[in-house]
Structure formats: structure tokens, C-alpha cells
Motif scaffolding. Structure first.
Motif, PDB file in Angstrom:
ATOM      1  N   THR A   1     -68.954  -7.614  28.839  1.00 21.87           N
ATOM      2  CA  THR A   1     -69.622  -6.841  29.889  1.00 21.87           C
ATOM      3  C   THR A   1     -69.618  -7.682  31.149  1.00 21.87           C
TER       4      THR A   1
ATOM      5  N   THR B   1     -71.686  -2.109  23.648  1.00 22.52           N
ATOM      6  CA  THR B   1     -70.861  -2.861  24.592  1.00 22.52           C
ATOM      7  C   THR B   1     -69.404  -2.801  24.143  1.00 22.52           C
ATOM      8  N   ILE B   2     -68.549  -3.326  24.985  1.00 22.25           N
ATOM      9  CA  ILE B   2     -67.107  -3.313  24.704  1.00 22.25           C
ATOM     10  C   ILE B   2     -66.796  -4.007  23.367  1.00 22.25           C
ATOM     11  N   GLU B   3     -67.607  -5.008  23.014  1.00 22.67           N
ATOM     12  CA  GLU B   3     -67.333  -5.744  21.772  1.00 22.67           C
ATOM     13  C   GLU B   3     -67.489  -4.857  20.541  1.00 22.67           C
TER      14      GLU B   3
ATOM     15  N   LEU C   1     -66.484  -1.747  20.346  1.00 26.12           N
ATOM     16  CA  LEU C   1     -65.567  -0.605  20.403  1.00 26.12           C
ATOM     17  C   LEU C   1     -64.684  -0.534  19.158  1.00 26.12           C
TER      18      LEU C   1
ATOM     19  N   GLN D   1     -58.455   2.231  23.871  1.00 23.82           N
ATOM     20  CA  GLN D   1     -57.788   0.989  24.286  1.00 23.82           C
ATOM     21  C   GLN D   1     -56.270   1.138  24.197  1.00 23.82           C
TER      22      GLN D   1
ATOM     23  N   PRO E   1     -63.506  -3.286  30.831  1.00 23.18           N
ATOM     24  CA  PRO E   1     -64.588  -2.981  29.878  1.00 23.18           C
ATOM     25  C   PRO E   1     -65.509  -1.863  30.383  1.00 23.18           C
TER      26      PRO E   1
ATOM     27  N   LEU F   1     -63.733   1.465  30.078  1.00 21.88           N
ATOM     28  CA  LEU F   1     -63.662   1.956  28.693  1.00 21.88           C
ATOM     29  C   LEU F   1     -65.015   2.503  28.248  1.00 21.88           C
ATOM     30  N   MET F   2     -66.091   1.800  28.588  1.00 24.04           N
ATOM     31  CA  MET F   2     -67.416   2.274  28.173  1.00 24.04           C
ATOM     32  C   MET F   2     -67.772   3.573  28.899  1.00 24.04           C
TER      33      MET F   2
END
Lengths: 271, 153
Positions: free
Chosen positions: B34, B72-74, B76, B86, B102, B105-106
């Protein structure tokens, strides 16, 4: 940001107790304006009272009297999508859908925007044009009395805005000329026509906070058409000058937008 | 003590009340995917999901997320795997420096729940709160449209 005490309220009574105990407290609705101001050091309250847990400040429903009641803690995004609002006052749902961007809309609230009374905000213009009633923990205020100027409202320091009630207009529309980076209104005009033919026009982006345009209301009350506004001008003294535009330019924009919202109101009718 | 769930995992943190959600994610939790860009709620690089809604974590107090689900992106995709979004970004060259990615994508992830149709004009409007200074948005919009279209099918 300076440290502060954080309290999450469980009831309106608790909010009022905290507002009255002598600590410099600020109400936290969505925080989309407040946190920015605190980061800049423009505000440094000793305590934030988070209202997110108060179910009684939420909802969007028709009242027994046929009015529409919107909870102060409804997010802009939730109102933009609300089927009842979209059905009864589609132009108001549209106003909500064009505030800032989706992330800000999903967190920012109706009540936060109204109580903050940013002179460039969208909701105050909509509610003033609709002649909405602002309901607090202790009284009901007509929008005409609620907005008292630049970032200024009639709310007492220990008063909580709970909901907004509005009657269904025959037509409502809002248009703004966006400041490109913030999407705040450089100038915005909201217009409502009611079943008795009365018209209310509200201007946002002015120097003194949201206000009505009586000459425009009168002209449109006689004839609801863009042509009725020919020859009418918004006084540049109502507007401010800054890096984004001079007062006379903004006043000109206001006139152009007023004609445009009449056209929009005629095409985007309440159903 | 702040308690919330991040990517499904319960977290307890000692934090000052003035800490922003982005600070809580990046520092104590080490979730540096993030990104903190403008710090004024404009660029969208810090976009995360708060109970499924996309928010700018630089403009939300960590305390406001108390008891909430933060994505969060982690979270995904599992390590070594890629989320379909992605892969779509990769196919469409939807990033260059990657700083905004990031957040993009979120933001895109939340569009599905919002019912954003897989059409460029709608996606561009929905993406108004995310700035990219590299790509000119073409690839990003194409990737999101492709993913939204596939998910809707």
C-alpha cells in the motif's frame, strides 16, 4: 497530526455528554474533510468523537408524511446508489455521484458535508434548493436558517445533526463546474421546482457560503425555461477570486450553469 | 490497543490515535504494497478495501478501522499465484513504474461490487480517484474492462 483522544460513540446521548464536558471535541463523520484539515494543522481538537457506530444516524426512507428522510451518516456513495433516492429525486442522487471520487464518496457523509458547510461543497446547494429540513438532536432547522456563511452553520457547539428531511420536488437538477484536481465546485447551481410552481435556486462556490439567487427564482417561477434567465446576471460581489478563477469569471459561470440546470431539470424529471 | 482484520488475519496493534490507516499497514504490519503518494487523498496510491469499500488509507484513521476487515494488495493472491486482475494488467501493459498499481488494483476490485459495467467510459469515471503518471490509462482501462467483463460473464 497532533495526538488526540479518540472516542467511538454508542449513542446520541453519549455524543452530547462528550460535547459538553469541557474537552475541545470535534465530531468525526467520514473524516474526508476533517482529517485533511487536521493534517494541515488547521484544526487540532483534543478529542474526536467518531459517529460511525450510530445506527440512528443512518437510513434513507420515506416518512409517513410522504417526505424523504436521509440519515446524516449515509455516505455519498450509498446515497448515489440508493434506489429510493434515485426514484424520488434522481438529480440529488446524481449530485452525490459526482462528489470527489469513489473512494472519498464511500467514506464521506451527507451530514459531515452539511455541518462542515464548505463554500464549494455540493450537498449544501442541493439541500438549500430543495428547502430541506435539517433535523438535529433537539430541533428542526430549515436549510435557509441552517447555512449561515463561509464554513458556518446555525449548529450549536454541542448540537448533533442527525438527518435531513425533504419533500419531493417536481424537478431538481444540479450542475457544477469542477475544480479539476479536487472536483469541488468552482461554481455550482442547484435548482428545484415544486408542484405549486415555486422555484428555488442555490449557488455554491461563492465567497460567503451557499446562498439563494432570488432574481433567478422569480424569473423561473414565472416561466420555467432557460430563456427566462436572459439578461439576469450573478453579482460578482458574491464570488471570490483566487488562483482558480476571478470573481467576474465565476459569476459568469454561475449564469451559464443556471441556464444549463433549467435544461437539465426539464430532461431529468422526478418520476 | 487497535484490533482489526487485515487480509483475513486478526491484528492487534499499539498505535497513537493520530495514526492513519496507511501508517498502520506499512509500518507495524510491514504491508508496504500500500503506497503513500500524495498524502492528501488525491492520488489513490494508498487505496485499500475497508469492509469491501475502496477508501484512501491516507485519509482514514487507523482507529476508524477498529473491528473492520481491511483488504490490501498483499491479500489479492496467494504467494506465487496471480489474481486474474493482475494477469489482465500484465497482458495489457497496464503499468510502467508501478507506484500507482496497488491502488489501481484495489480500486478495480471494488468496482465489481459497485456494479461498474465493463465499458471504458464507466471505468474511467470509476477510476477518477486514482492517478497514473506513466501509462496514460489506456492499458489500465483495458485491463479492468477485460476483468470486469470476464467476471460478469
Amino acid at each position: 497530526m497532533r495526538e488526540f483522544e479518540y472516542c467511538r460513540a454508542r449513542s446520541v446521548d453519549e455524543v452530547l455528554r462528550w460535547l459538553r464536558d469541557g474537552t475541545d471535541s470535534k465530531l468525526l463523520a467520514g473524516g474526508q474533510s476533517l482529517l485533511g484539515a487536521m493534517k494541515l494543522g488547521l484544526m487540532a481538537p483534543e478529542r474526536l468523537i467518531d459517529l460511525q457506530g450510530l445506527a440512528e444516524l443512518r437510513g434513507c426512507a420515506a416518512t409517513a408524511g410522504g417526505e424523504l428522510q436521509l440519515g446524516a451518516m449515509q455516505s455519498h456513495a450509498s446515497l448515489a446508489r440508493h434506489a429510493l433516492l434515485r426514484g424520488l429525486v434522481p438529480g440529488l442522487a446524481r449530485l452525490a455521484s459526482h462528489i470527489a471520487d469513489e473512494q472519498v464518496r464511500s467514506q464521506g457523509t451527507l451530514g459531515g458535508s452539511l455541518a462542515n458547510a464548505d463554500p464549494a461543497a455540493c450537498w449544501p446547494a442541493g439541500m438549500l434548493a430543495l428547502g430541506a429540513t435539517l433535523v438535529t438532536d433537539r430541533r428542526e432547522l430549515p436549510a435557509d436558517e441552517f447555512f449561515t456563511g463561509f464554513f458556518s452553520t446555525a449548529l450549536e457547539p454541542d448540537e448533533l445533526l442527525c438527518s435531513v428531511r425533504l419533500r419531493r420536488p417536481r424537478r431538481f437538477a444540479y450542475a457544477k463546474f469542477e475544480q479539476a484536481a479536487s472536483r469541488f465546485a468552482l461554481v455550482g447551481v442547484a435548482l428545484a421546482q415544486f408542484d405549486d410552481g415555486a422555484v428555488r435556486v442555490a449557488l455554491t462556490g461563492g465567497a460567503h457560503g451557499v446562498q439563494r439567487l432570488p432574481a433567478f427564482e422569480q424569473a423561473l417561477g414565472q416561466r420555467f425555461a432557460a430563456e427566462a434567465l436572459q439578461g439576469l446576471k450573478v453579482d460578482a460581489a458574491l464570488m471570490s477570486s483566487d488562483v482558480h478563477g476571478e470573481a467576474d469569471y465565476r459569476a459568469h459561470l454561475a449564469g451559464v450553469l443556471a441556464a444549463r440546470v433549467v435544461q437539465d431539470a426539464l430532461t431529468l424529471e422526478s418520476t | 490497543m487497535l484490533e482489526f482484520r487485515v487480509n483475513g488475519r486478526p491484528c492487534r496493534l499499539e498505535l497513537g490515535n493520530a495514526s492513519l490507516l496507511v501508517d498502520a499497514l506499512r509500518e507495524p504490519l510491514g504491508l508496504t504494497g500500500t503506497h503513500q503518494g500524495c498524502d492528501t487523498a488525491q492520488c489513490g496510491a494508498c487505496t485499500v478495501l475497508l469492509n469491501g469499500r475502496a477508501v484512501k488509507s491516507c485519509n482514514v484513521l487507523a482507529r476508524q478501522a477498529e473491528g473492520a476487515d481491511v483488504g490490501t494488495i498483499e491479500g489479492l493472491a496467494a504467494p506465487g499465484e496471480w489474481h486474474a486482475l493482475q494477469l489482465a494488467f500484465s497482458r495489457h501493459h497496464a503499468l510502467q513504474c508501478g507506484f500507482c498499481t496497488p491502488g489501481m488494483l484495489m480500486r478495480a476490485l471494488a468496482m465489481k461490487a459497485e456494479g461498474v459495467p465493463p465499458e471504458p467510459a464507466a471505468v474511467r469515471q470509476a477510476l477518477a480517484g486514482n492517478l497514473c503518471r506513466c501509462t496514460g490509462y489506456e492499458g489500465i482501462v483495458a485491463a479492468i474492462c477485460e476483468w470486469l467483463g470476464a467476471e460478469h460473464a
